[in-house]
Design a protein around this motif. Structure first.
Motif, mmCIF file in Angstrom:
data_model
loop_
_atom_site.group_PDB
_atom_site.id
_atom_site.type_symbol
_atom_site.label_atom_id
_atom_site.label_comp_id
_atom_site.label_asym_id
_atom_site.label_seq_id
_atom_site.Cartn_x
_atom_site.Cartn_y
_atom_site.Cartn_z
ATOM 1 N N LEU A 1 -11.105 -2.094 9.391
ATOM 2 C CA LEU A 1 -11.513 -2.598 8.083
ATOM 3 C C LEU A 1 -10.298 -2.688 7.155
ATOM 4 N N PRO A 2 -10.289 -3.632 6.221
ATOM 5 C CA PRO A 2 -9.150 -3.740 5.278
ATOM 6 C C PRO A 2 -9.094 -2.527 4.332
ATOM 7 N N GLY A 3 -7.860 -2.044 4.078
ATOM 8 C CA GLY A 3 -7.664 -0.877 3.203
ATOM 9 C C GLY A 3 -8.079 -1.118 1.772
ATOM 10 N N GLU A 4 -8.193 -2.374 1.343
ATOM 11 C CA GLU A 4 -8.592 -2.676 -0.016
ATOM 12 C C GLU A 4 -9.950 -2.068 -0.364
ATOM 13 N N LEU A 5 -10.754 -1.787 0.641
ATOM 14 C CA LEU A 5 -12.068 -1.228 0.367
ATOM 15 C C LEU A 5 -11.974 0.156 -0.268
ATOM 16 N N ILE A 6 -10.856 0.901 0.033
ATOM 17 C CA ILE A 6 -10.708 2.258 -0.537
ATOM 18 C C ILE A 6 -9.422 2.367 -1.364
ATOM 19 N N GLY A 7 -8.886 1.250 -1.779
ATOM 20 C CA GLY A 7 -7.710 1.246 -2.646
ATOM 21 C C GLY A 7 -6.386 1.300 -1.932
ATOM 22 N N ILE B 1 -4.115 -0.912 -0.435
ATOM 23 C CA ILE B 1 -3.842 -2.346 -0.260
ATOM 24 C C ILE B 1 -2.802 -2.550 0.835
ATOM 25 N N GLY B 2 -3.047 -3.574 1.695
ATOM 26 C CA GLY B 2 -2.095 -3.934 2.742
ATOM 27 C C GLY B 2 -2.209 -3.109 4.005
#
Length: 448
Positions: free
Chosen positions: A85-91, A93-94
């Motif tokens: 899953l993309p890290g943006e989901l938990i802050g 980023i990247g």
């Protein structure tokens, strides 16, 4: 219900017993035929083909009705699958975070209903099944004619052998009386012993021939039993009175009919092939179906079906199938069936010519058989007269034993020749009935 089945079974068993009792008596050709068309092994197999074709019609109609299916599955995951899953989901980023998703235990139940809305090949398939049913009925009728033809020929073969045996028995009786007479004459030194021995040799040969004919009759009866569908162990005595009352008719009595089953079968095959070609062409059109699915799903790490919730789902929709390219499969099948249609056209022409030729051949043969019966009838009357005169001369001592034996042999041969021609006429008449398409006239129901 059980009582009804018991009574029905008892009735059928009694019916078979009555049939066996009737067959134990002397039966006519019509009785043989009436029994054979319903009980012969060939007739049973043909009727089963008709029954199978009936169920094929039901099978074709079943595709019009809704198709309902139930399904279920259970999956236990030893290791849950990992999803990035993309890290943006938990802050973060990247970055990508690996996460195990799902439950270790999954249980699914579903009920699916599918109803065809539009299928161009469906109703054509039903027409093909119905035509195939009619084709099997025509083939059953053709089988019926084959049973009539084979049973009739076998029946007359037995009568021919029985008549020959009767002639032999008559000659044995005559030779036996002559032998006793000559024994007295030898004792009185009126007749030579060598003449007595000649009569004994002739008598022994006739007795041996009679044994051989009896064995042939037993074999012919076994074959007839198989044809009409009764156990070979059962007794079967034929009514041979027909040979004494044979009506000899000229060939002009039999006319060629237009209702030939062979042509009807080929025409029905053409209809089925034309429908199959139409069905193959319709496979280029799209197919539309309505879909409805409802189900329940259970998910949990622990397999506890009572404490965890079940999740329901329901889907409705339509499914459209559009054929685009099949590697020219349908075209090849259509070409093959078109060639089969051309072959059937030639088969029909050939069959029509064969029917016409068979009719003309049977008519000519029946005319010859009619004339031969008349000739042998006159020969028999003359041979009986000559034998009576020779016997009278021998009794008075005015003829020798050689003349008497030759006259007896001649009478015996003429009797056999007359019987053979008479039976040959009846078998030729059967050929004529088959060629003219009127074999069913031999059945008792059609002779009233």
């Amino acid at each position: 219900m059980r009582a009804i089945l018991f009574l029905l079974t008892l009735f059928l068993l009694n019916g078979n017993t009555l049939i066996a009792q009737n067959l134990g008596e002397r039966i006519t050709l019509q009785q043989c035929l009436d029994f054979a068309i319903n009980n012969s092994y060939t007739a049973h197999k043909a009727n089963l083909e008709v029954s199978k074709a009936n169920y094929q019609v039901h099978e074709a109609w079943s595709k019009v009705l809704p198709q309902i299916n139930a399904s279920g599955s259970f999956d236990h995951s030893i290791v849950l699958p990992t999803t990035m899953l993309p890290g943006e989901l938990i802050g973060q980023i990247g970055t990508q975070i690996p996460v195990q998703m799902g439950s270790k235990n999954e249980l699914d139940f579903a009920l699916t209903l599918e109803q065809v809305i539009f299928s161009p090949t469906l109703f054509t398939g039903i027409k093909i099944a119905k035509n195939n049913n009619e084709l099997q009925r025509l083939r059953a009728a053709m089988t019926r004619e084959e049973v009539i033809f084979n049973v009739s020929n076998a029946f007359y073969d037995i009568l021919n052998s029985m008549q020959e045996l009767d002639n032999i028995n008559y000659m044995v009786s005559t030779q036996d009386s002559l032998y006793l007479l000559m024994e007295k004459r030898v004792e009185e030194n009126v007749t030579r012993e060598v003449d007595l021995n000649r009569v004994k040799v002739n008598l022994t040969n006739l007795q041996a021939r009679g044994k051989n004919i009896r064995n042939i009759i037993l074999q012919q009866k076994r074959y007839l039993k198989i044809l009409i569908g009764i156990p070979v162990e059962d007794d079967l005595e034929l009514d041979d009175s027909v040979t004494k009352n044979i009506e000899v008719l000229k060939s002009g009595t039999y006319l060629l009919t237009d209702n030939k089953i062979e042509i009807d079968v080929l025409n029905k095959q053409k209809e089925i092939l034309a429908l199959e070609i139409r069905k193959n062409k319709m496979e280029y059109l799209p197919k539309l179906s309505a879909i409805a699915t409802a189900g329940y799903q259970f998910q949990s790490d622990k397999l506890n079906l009572t404490n965890k919730p079940w999740y329901s789902s329901a889907i409705i929709g339509v499914r459209l199938t559009i054929p685009i390219f099949d590697g020219l499969n349908k075209r090849s099948r259509i070409r093959q069936k078109q060639i089969q249609l051309q072959q059937l056209d030639w088969d029909i022409r050939e069959t029509q010519q064969t029917i016409s030729a068979n009719y003309q051949n049977a008519r000519d043969q029946l005319e010859i058989a009619y004339e031969l019966v008349q000739v042998q009838s006159e020969n028999l009357k003359l041979a009986e007269k000559v034998y009576a005169q020779t016997m009278a001369l021998y009794t008075e001592g005015l003829a020798n034993i050689t003349d008497l034996l030759e006259t007896e042999n001649s009478l015996h041969e003429v009797k056999i020749a007359y019987t053979t021609e008479l039976i040959r006429y009846k078998k030729t008449e059967i050929d004529m009935l088959k060629a003219s398409g009127t074999l069913n006239n031999l059945l008792s129901d059609n002779r009233k």
